[in-house]
Design an enzyme around this catalytic site. Structure first.
Site, PDB file in Angstrom:
ATOM      1  N   ARG A 101       0.886  -1.180   0.000  1.00 29.02           N
ATOM      2  CA  ARG A 101       0.000   0.000   0.000  1.00 29.02           C
ATOM      3  C   ARG A 101       0.913   1.217   0.000  1.00 29.02           C
ATOM      4  O   ARG A 101       1.560   1.516   1.012  1.00 29.02           O
ATOM      5  CB  ARG A 101      -0.883  -0.039   1.248  1.00 29.02           C
ATOM      6  CG  ARG A 101      -1.923   1.060   1.347  1.00 29.02           C
ATOM      7  CD  ARG A 101      -2.772   0.804   2.587  1.00 29.02           C
ATOM      8  NE  ARG A 101      -3.682   1.872   2.910  1.00 29.02           N
ATOM      9  CZ  ARG A 101      -4.920   1.958   2.473  1.00 29.02           C
ATOM     10  NH1 ARG A 101      -5.403   1.037   1.677  1.00 29.02           N
ATOM     11  NH2 ARG A 101      -5.695   2.952   2.817  1.00 29.02           N
ATOM     12  N   HIS A 128      -6.714   1.034  -7.209  1.00 33.76           N
ATOM     13  CA  HIS A 128      -7.104   0.323  -5.985  1.00 33.76           C
ATOM     14  C   HIS A 128      -7.873  -0.941  -6.404  1.00 33.76           C
ATOM     15  O   HIS A 128      -9.083  -1.050  -6.189  1.00 33.76           O
ATOM     16  CB  HIS A 128      -7.974   1.238  -5.128  1.00 33.76           C
ATOM     17  CG  HIS A 128      -8.071   0.818  -3.695  1.00 33.76           C
ATOM     18  ND1 HIS A 128      -7.480  -0.330  -3.197  1.00 33.76           N
ATOM     19  CD2 HIS A 128      -8.708   1.397  -2.637  1.00 33.76           C
ATOM     20  CE1 HIS A 128      -7.745  -0.420  -1.912  1.00 33.76           C
ATOM     21  NE2 HIS A 128      -8.488   0.593  -1.537  1.00 33.76           N
ATOM     22  N   GLN A 131     -10.187  -3.044  -3.911  1.00 29.77           N
ATOM     23  CA  GLN A 131     -11.458  -2.392  -3.591  1.00 29.77           C
ATOM     24  C   GLN A 131     -12.475  -2.610  -4.709  1.00 29.77           C
ATOM     25  O   GLN A 131     -13.632  -2.975  -4.470  1.00 29.77           O
ATOM     26  CB  GLN A 131     -11.231  -0.888  -3.389  1.00 29.77           C
ATOM     27  CG  GLN A 131     -12.502  -0.105  -3.093  1.00 29.77           C
ATOM     28  CD  GLN A 131     -13.107  -0.447  -1.753  1.00 29.77           C
ATOM     29  OE1 GLN A 131     -12.451  -0.363  -0.727  1.00 29.77           O
ATOM     30  NE2 GLN A 131     -14.372  -0.858  -1.742  1.00 29.77           N
ATOM     31  N   ASP A 223     -16.647   8.854  -2.906  1.00 31.13           N
ATOM     32  CA  ASP A 223     -15.418   8.669  -2.128  1.00 31.13           C
ATOM     33  C   ASP A 223     -15.062  10.030  -1.524  1.00 31.13           C
ATOM     34  O   ASP A 223     -15.628  11.069  -1.909  1.00 31.13           O
ATOM     35  CB  ASP A 223     -14.291   8.157  -3.056  1.00 31.13           C
ATOM     36  CG  ASP A 223     -13.041   7.745  -2.288  1.00 31.13           C
ATOM     37  OD1 ASP A 223     -13.098   7.653  -1.040  1.00 31.13           O
ATOM     38  OD2 ASP A 223     -11.998   7.524  -2.934  1.00 31.13           O
ATOM     39  N   CYS A 263     -16.322   3.563  -0.443  1.00 33.33           N
ATOM     40  CA  CYS A 263     -15.217   2.660  -0.099  1.00 33.33           C
ATOM     41  C   CYS A 263     -14.701   2.873   1.318  1.00 33.33           C
ATOM     42  O   CYS A 263     -13.937   2.033   1.808  1.00 33.33           O
ATOM     43  CB  CYS A 263     -14.100   2.795  -1.121  1.00 33.33           C
ATOM     44  SG  CYS A 263     -13.464   4.478  -1.271  1.00 33.33           S
ATOM     45  N   ARG A 291     -14.722  -6.953   1.454  1.00 35.12           N
ATOM     46  CA  ARG A 291     -13.272  -6.863   1.265  1.00 35.12           C
ATOM     47  C   ARG A 291     -12.609  -8.145   1.777  1.00 35.12           C
ATOM     48  O   ARG A 291     -11.662  -8.656   1.178  1.00 35.12           O
ATOM     49  CB  ARG A 291     -12.691  -5.658   2.021  1.00 35.12           C
ATOM     50  CG  ARG A 291     -13.097  -4.280   1.513  1.00 35.12           C
ATOM     51  CD  ARG A 291     -12.516  -3.943   0.151  1.00 35.12           C
ATOM     52  NE  ARG A 291     -11.071  -4.070   0.093  1.00 35.12           N
ATOM     53  CZ  ARG A 291     -10.212  -3.118   0.478  1.00 35.12           C
ATOM     54  NH1 ARG A 291     -10.662  -1.967   0.954  1.00 35.12           N
ATOM     55  NH2 ARG A 291      -8.908  -3.289   0.363  1.00 35.12           N
TER      56      ARG A 291
END
Length: 305
Positions: A101, A128, A131, A223, A263, A291
């Site tokens: 990450r 991402h 996600q 988001d 998210c 997730r």
């Protein structure tokens, strides 16, 4: 040959379908996969703090019988104390798979290029993928299909949107994006996604007002307006995005059965109101739960269980 998960651009529709089916199987019968990764080790190289990505990978690896090693921002100082190349070569001697990450997408690419074990993009400034795969799983779980649905994304043309454009276009979802001028998604990704959508019989459109995008939507997605690393521009971003809030009025323009996605983390009162986030159309916490199931599917697939 090892396989990495760096971008959904690299996955075929068949690969995505296989991941969705495996995630569903993992969710329905987790005990069937207990010990599938016994004795395997996952390294989490995180330059940014994380809730869902870290927790879902750590818990997921534990549920599969494996072990996780967390290497946070102050542990190895990726790219400053030691190069991505040297870190990748060293950790390849200890671990079976890496989730990274990072701030820069190039650092994920450098890790993947130099590691002899699979590398997963756990978030970069460009994409991402984990996600977006969990999002596709959640949408299919709710609607029973992906093809032909209408998604309206309201907000920043960021890494989350980039991966949604790739995943949605491959799956045949029509995507309408509402952004302030100057915050459009990456031009190359938008162009590639439009070509993929055309092949799948769907479409991607860009709007500069939220109402045009939201009309008759099956899915409303948003988001945060200020992501990690953008704090210095916070006030400018709040001003630029002030007309792009996902609120009750915007929800009323979508279909009656429309679902709301985010998210997380959410900034209530900025990109989304609390009453919409907590309301009956929200599937945000189902999305967060998924997730876990998708991360497990990714680990099993890349480690050839």
């Amino acid at each position: 040959m090892k396989k990495d998960l760096i971008s959904i651009k690299d996955l075929s529709k068949a690969h995505i379908d296989e991941l969705l089916e495996l995630a569903q199987s993992l969710k329905s019968d987790p005990s069937a996969y207990y010990d599938k990764l016994k004795g395997r080790s996952l390294g989490l190289i995180f330059q940014k703090p994380s809730n869902r990505t870290r927790a879902s990978f750590e818990v997921g690896m534990y549920q599969l019988g494996g072990h996780t090693l967390y290497l946070g921002p102050d542990d190895i100082k990726l790219g400053t104390r030691e190069s991505a190349k040297d870190i990748a070569q060293t950790l390849s001697r200890y671990l079976d798979i890496i989730v990274a990450r990072t701030f820069s997408h190039k650092e994920v690419l450098d890790l993947a290029e130099n590691a002899t074990i699979p590398v997963v993009n756990g978030l970069s400034d460009l994409s991402h993928p984990c996600q977006a795969l969990a999002d596709m799983f959640t949408i299919k779980e709710k609607f029973g299909q992906l093809e032909g649905l209408n998604m309206a994304y309201i907000g920043d043309g960021n890494n989350v949107l980039h991966s949604l454009l790739y995943a949605g276009s491959k799956a045949g979802i029509n995507i309408r994006v509402a952004v302030p001028k100057g915050y459009e998604p990456d031009k190359a990704i938008l162009s590639q996604s439009k070509d993929m959508a055309k092949s799948a019989g769907s479409s991607i459109e860009i709007f500069y007002d939220k109402k045009s995008a939201a009309r008759c939507a099956d899915i409303l997605y948003t988001d945060v307006w200020v992501s990690m690393g953008q704090e210095a521009d916070k006030q400018k971003r709040l001003n630029d995005f002030k007309d792009f809030q996902l609120d009750k009025e915007l929800l009323s323009m979508a279909k009656n059965e429309c679902v709301v996605m985010h998210c997380l983390p959410a900034h209530r009162g900025e990109e989304i109101t609390g009453e919409v986030l907590d309301g009956p159309h929200s599937i945000v916490f189902d999305q967060a739960e998924n997730r876990l199931h998708m991360q497990k599917a990714i680990l099993l697939t890349l480690l050839n269980y």
